[in-house]
Write an enzyme that holds these catalytic residues in place. Structure first.
Site, PDB file in Angstrom:
ATOM      1  N   HIS A 285      45.608  26.206 -13.435  1.00 32.24           N
ATOM      2  CA  HIS A 285      46.493  25.568 -12.576  1.00 32.24           C
ATOM      3  C   HIS A 285      46.966  26.671 -11.697  1.00 32.24           C
ATOM      4  CE1 HIS A 285      46.933  22.353 -15.694  1.00 32.24           C
ATOM      5  NE2 HIS A 285      46.957  23.498 -16.617  1.00 32.24           N
TER       6      HIS A 285
ATOM      7  N   SER B  81      42.688  37.780  15.111  1.00 31.66           N
ATOM      8  CA  SER B  81      43.416  36.656  15.723  1.00 31.66           C
ATOM      9  C   SER B  81      43.491  37.024  17.318  1.00 31.66           C
ATOM     10  CB  SER B  81      44.795  36.436  15.236  1.00 31.66           C
ATOM     11  OG  SER B  81      45.592  35.763  16.330  1.00 31.66           O
TER      12      SER B  81
ATOM     13  N   LYS C 265      46.272  40.415  12.548  1.00 29.58           N
ATOM     14  CA  LYS C 265      45.528  39.551  11.540  1.00 29.58           C
ATOM     15  C   LYS C 265      44.163  40.029  11.488  1.00 29.58           C
ATOM     16  CE  LYS C 265      46.590  35.882  10.377  1.00 29.58           C
ATOM     17  NZ  LYS C 265      46.720  34.508  10.233  1.00 29.58           N
TER      18      LYS C 265
ATOM     19  N   GLU D 275      36.034  30.736   4.852  1.00 26.59           N
ATOM     20  CA  GLU D 275      36.382  29.557   5.322  1.00 26.59           C
ATOM     21  C   GLU D 275      35.421  28.589   5.677  1.00 26.59           C
ATOM     22  OE1 GLU D 275      40.787  30.464   6.776  1.00 26.59           O
ATOM     23  OE2 GLU D 275      39.148  31.055   8.110  1.00 26.59           O
TER      24      GLU D 275
END
Ligand code: ARG
Length: 464
Positions: A157, A278, A284, A291
């Protein structure tokens, strides 16, 4: 301008719109290698069976090999208005060698020709994907071996559950990729039968020998039933399904890599080669690669559903609907090959932050189950009572802002006097991980055994 093969029945020039919808050359030109290979084998068989002369066979073969070179060199561009790759190559052949070229299509049809070319392409790429999978397995094994003693929280979980080691976690993915590999190989074997010689749907009155072409092309033998063969696209569905299942696994690994590289976890650091910045936030470092690997799953699943839907309910035998079988397969294959290469590189270059993994094991009282098990096993306390005592220990530790593994024996005994000295060692995360020494379990010993098994398996595969 190439002279198009004239249709015997159609007298008017096709509408431009029909051509746009109907022509598959813009995408099936990728099959030129298979088309030429298949045609040479077919012509060879025709000559062996004395259906065409040896001379014609030599002319056809040489002509086709020249066309192959013209395509490779970009001289023959495959951008004309031929309907498909089969027509384009046959027209070019006839243009080059004259009447011998016109004999090539004896005892075959585009229906078995396309079934052959597409199958050869799928078989070739099945092997390529399988070998890329072996590379990924080998890389994961190497990382797993180096991290079979690095603790991290095993989760259910997405909540801390029990201490495991990182090698064990990676071995779960190795197991998935091994099954994926086996799935590709079993599809390869199931589909390794030759479609050529089936002609349009029912075979041919010419005295062909399908065993010859099957052997020339590396198939086990000819397919059983021609009516099935020209309408069968199971082999294409299989590679799409195999790729989809592979991507379900790749996407789960990618998801974990994304989590692990976040500031919350900091379990791994992706190499700068596999992360992007970024445009606005200078601090970043984004995990674009995992992804994208995660997202490619949508695309390959779409390709599978598309072909399942095209094939559903088609009457036998060939229907033009089946021309829609190719683009999705080409796309899934290309996606799988690139993604597996990228995944392999990313895994081999990522940095493992073992300290952060081990630190995370101090959150969530990972050894609470070990305490309850101890109270039952060693102190003869009924499980439900042991469960409550453990709950009290957890609350006590929470109150002090520590993990239960950090409590002293005195503190533990102040909660329940039956807690003996052996417990202190049992609550240690590493001891807990190593205590799960049952077959397939997480102990370092079991993890190394799992790794050794797959190393042997891999060695056998690499010998093949
Ligand atoms: N381009 C066609 C395809 O991809 C080749 C087979 C055409 N056969 C036919 N009878 N029209 O399916």
């Amino acid at each position: 301008m190439l002279k198009k093969i004239a249709s015997a029945r159609i007298t008017q020039k096709s509408s431009t719109l029909l051509q746009e919808l109907n022509n598959s050359l813009p995408f099936d030109k990728i099959l030129y290698q298979e088309d030429i290979k298949g045609s040479i084998a077919h012509a060879y068989m025709l000559a062996e069976q004395k259906i065409i002369s040896k001379d014609d066979y030599i002319k056809i073969k040489e002509g086709l090999l020249e066309i192959y070179q013209e395509i490779e060199d970009g001289v023959f561009k495959l951008d004309g208005d031929d309907e498909d790759i089969h027509m384009a190559i046959e027209s070019r052949l006839t243009e080059k060698i004259g009447s011998a070229g016109k004999r090539l299509h004896t005892a075959r049809s585009r229906n078995d020709q396309v079934a052959l070319d597409f199958r050869l392409y799928v078989q070739k790429n099945t092997k390529l994907i399988a070998s890329l999978l072996l590379k990924n397995i080998s890389t994961l094994l190497k990382v797993a071996k180096e991290s079979s003693d690095i603790l991290l929280p095993g989760m259910t979980h997405l909540q801390h559950a029990q201490p495991i080691n990182f090698g064990y976690h990676l071995m779960a993915y190795v197991s998935m990729f091994k099954r994926d590999y086996e799935r590709f190989i079993s599809s390869y074997e199931r589909n390794n039968y030759s479609p050529i010689g089936c002609a349009a749907l029912a075979g041919t009155p010419h005295p062909i020998n399908r065993a010859i072409t099957a052997k020339e092309l590396g198939f086990i033998e000819p397919t059983l039933n021609c009516f099935d063969t020209v309408s069968d696209r199971d082999f294409a569905l299989e590679i799409l399904f195999n790729i989809s299942t592979l991507f379900v696994h790749i996407s789960r690994l990618s998801e974990e890599i994304i989590l692990w590289s976040s500031s919350e976890f900091r379990f791994i650091t992706l190499s700068d080669r596999h992360a992007t910045g970024s445009s606005i936030m200078p601090q970043k470092k984004n995990p674009d690669i995992p992804e994208l690997l995660r997202a490619k799953t949508g695309r390959v699943n779409g390709n599978l559903i598309a072909l399942l839907t095209v094939m559903k309910g088609l009457p036998l035998a060939y229907n033009k609907d089946m021309q829609e079988d190719k683009e999705g397969v080409f796309d899934s294959i290309k996606t799988a090959k690139l993604s597996l290469r990228v995944l392999n590189e990313m895994i081999s270059e990522m940095k493992i932050n073992s300290k952060n993994m081990e630190k995370a094991c101090m959150i969530g009282h990972l050894t609470a189950t070990d305490l309850a098990d101890y109270l039952v096993k060693e102190e003869g306390i009924p499980f439900r009572d042991a469960y409550h005592i453990t709950g009290n220990v957890v609350n006590f530790a929470e109150g002090r802002g520590v993990d239960i593994s950090e409590l002293s024996l005195n503190e533990l005994q102040s909660i329940d006097s039956r807690i003996g000295s052996k417990v202190v060692e049992l609550l240690d995360n590493r001891a807990s991980m190593n205590a799960r020494n049952s077959e397939g379990g997480t102990s370092t010993k079991q993890t190394l055994e799992q790794i050794a098994k797959i190393e042997n398996w891999l060695e056998d595969r690499l010998k093949d």
